[in-house]
Design an enzyme around this catalytic site. Structure first.
Site, PDB file in Angstrom:
ATOM      1  N   GLY A   9    -101.080   9.123   8.375  1.00 33.03           N
ATOM      2  CA  GLY A   9    -102.243  10.006   8.206  1.00 33.03           C
ATOM      3  C   GLY A   9    -103.241   9.828   9.333  1.00 33.03           C
ATOM      4  CG  ASN A  10    -105.431   6.342   9.979  1.00 34.43           C
ATOM      5  OD1 ASN A  10    -106.421   6.975   9.638  1.00 34.43           O
ATOM      6  ND2 ASN A  10    -105.072   5.213   9.404  1.00 34.43           N
ATOM      7  CE  LYS A 122    -103.043   1.803  -1.027  1.00 31.62           C
ATOM      8  NZ  LYS A 122    -102.917   1.593   0.421  1.00 31.62           N
ATOM      9  CE  LYS A 206     -97.155   7.408   6.637  1.00 33.88           C
ATOM     10  NZ  LYS A 206     -97.893   6.161   6.521  1.00 33.88           N
ATOM     11  CE  LYS A 264     -97.376   2.653   9.789  1.00 31.15           C
ATOM     12  NZ  LYS A 264     -97.819   3.223   8.552  1.00 31.15           N
TER      13      LYS A 264
END
Lengths: 319, 319
Positions: A9-10, A122, A206, A264
């Site tokens: 997203g970044n 979150k 994600k 990740k």
């Protein structure tokens, strides 16, 4: 080959940038330019983050005087799938005239009893002072927590278990379509006691959803694209150095930042462990080189003979 | 049969209702319940309005202090496709377990030189006083106009020319998928001089897009579903009476409200004129009866012998 690609997203909105649509579209066009060589030669399924985008909509919704109940996170996630899915759809169609491209609204199933719901982690939406945060917690049923000097809402990040629209993805993939799907990790849904799908207030990682897509679709490789060029050992220290070629076993022995590289690395390891195929982590603008193994971090099930001297090589795999 | 169904945005959020997500989801579940018998027996393509939903997001975006440039209407439309597409997707999946359902982000091509761009007519976003409206007009390049006692922005409502993602719709339709697509009339896009797609600040009439979908897909019938039970002659007068069975020729001879029934009548006529097939206008909760011709307004290319005494019958077609 069949490839699953996750865009951070970044990478679509850099930290500190004003979140105008034009800026995001510009980043998307650049991202797609990097992916075009892959789309030409391979079957491509793209998923994307939505952190900055859902954050903006969450604040708008939570402060909208017309909305006594702000939109929940399943609905906000759906809105960002629409927006970012549109940006990617148009950019791919412009970059690859004649290529069929689809942006699919997708739900991701999570377990109603996922332990994450007991320990939400979150931070989302606006910052409040403690009194207002506690009041909103009571009125809206939110969990709120201190975030530095301010207070914010927290939601859970449960494990993705299945992408509900997988059959549609398979149909389109068999037809040669470039597919954008499950943005923001997918719209989080549970099954009720009577088996119905229902949205839940959560955000799904994600990269883990990308792993799920890649595993279920039998992908030959999973590419996790971000704004850093490789996984680093000793990140942020003077001794920091990139990992170019590694294995799940070697990566699992290390600790990475829970906020950024950790998920990740976990997502890449899970894919490699589950399938025996290869995962890559690296810069969005180097997607083709990453696939070739000439840059970034390559995670293989095990290292070949040429690298048996070390579990972690610091040279590219193709050298 | 192959059916294209258009759901009115107001059918998903009634006038005066608080626009919470729960209320919209409840309406969507009811709408889908009405469509389930059609989905069981026929191929179904559903499109939907987004007036109240895009209105809310437009106001949020125009008043968000984090956004120097509010999101343009292509982007806002994409967000509503995500949200409403999600509601419909989930409701269909819950109502028809095992049925493949897809919600597709879709762009609708409009002509850059459509005369509508010279004479924008759709009021959108917040109300302002005259000074502020004129200032925003200068700063943001908006066209602004008096709306009753207040001032608002106006955008164009150009003619839909093509749904860009039609090939994907065809692929999924051939596979037996229930398809939700082109919500809000589709995300409005033009082609630039070099042939690239680019979003434009406009709103497309969703009933006209439904006609385009139905015509291009070779649909056997077009159903325009709304919150009134039939097209009426003398609407709002003591002499008002519903039209049950009619033709484009008869309808074209009458005048209907530009704000509500006019566009639906036009859309229905266009489909019947272009294809020789039948269009229906009526209540969302009577979709099956509407298809059977026992309620609502049925538009046929011409009336059969049994009704040759009148161009407009006031009895249902099946009697």
């Amino acid at each position: 080959m069949r490839l699953v690609v996750a865009l951070g997203g970044n990478a679509l909105l850099e930290r500190g940038e004003v979140p105008n649509a034009e800026i995001q579209e510009k980043h998307v066009v650049a991202a797609v330019e990097s992916l075009v060589p892959l789309a030409r030669d391979h079957d491509l399924v793209i998923t994307h983050g939505n952190g900055p985008q859902v954050g903006l909509l969450a604040i708008e919704s939570a402060t909208d005087p017309a909305l006594p109940h702000p939109y929940p996170f399943d609905v906000l996630g759906a809105q960002t799938q629409g927006m970012i899915g549109y940006f990617l759809l148009q950019a791919f169609e412009n970059a690859l005239p004649g290529q069929q491209v689809a942006s699919l609204i997708c739900q991701t199933l999570v377990a109603a009893d996922d332990p994450a719901f007991k320990h939400p982690t979150k931070f989302v939406g606006p910052v409040y002072d403690e009194n207002e945060a506690r009041r909103l917690g009571r009125v809206r049923g939110w969990e709120v927590r201190r975030d530095g000097t301010a207070w914010r809402r927290v939601v859970a990040s449960p494990e993705p278990q299945a992408v509900i629209e997988m059959p549609t993805i398979r149909t389109l993939l068999a037809d040669g379509t470039v597919i954008v799907c499950a943005g923001g990790g997918g719209i989080p849904v549970c099954r009720t006691a009577d088996g119905l799908l229902r949205g839940v207030e959560a955000v799904v990682d994600k990269d883990l959803t990308a792993t799920l897509l890649a595993t279920d679709l039998g992908a030959d490789a999973l590419l996790l694209l971000t704004d850093v060029s490789a996984v680093e050992l000793g990140f942020g220290t003077a001794a920091a150095h990139p990992i170019h070629h590694t294995t799940p076993v070697a990566l699992r022995a290390k600790t990475f930042s829970a906020g950024s590289m950790g998920p990740k690395v976990d997502a890449a390891c899970r894919f490699v462990e589950a399938t025996g195929k290869r995962a890559m982590i690296g810069r969005l603008d180097a997607a083709a080189a990453l696939l070739e193994g000439t840059t970034g971090t390559i995670v293989d099930p095990e290292l070949g003979q040429s690298s048996s001297d070390s579990l972690i090589r610091s040279t590219p795999v193709t050298q």
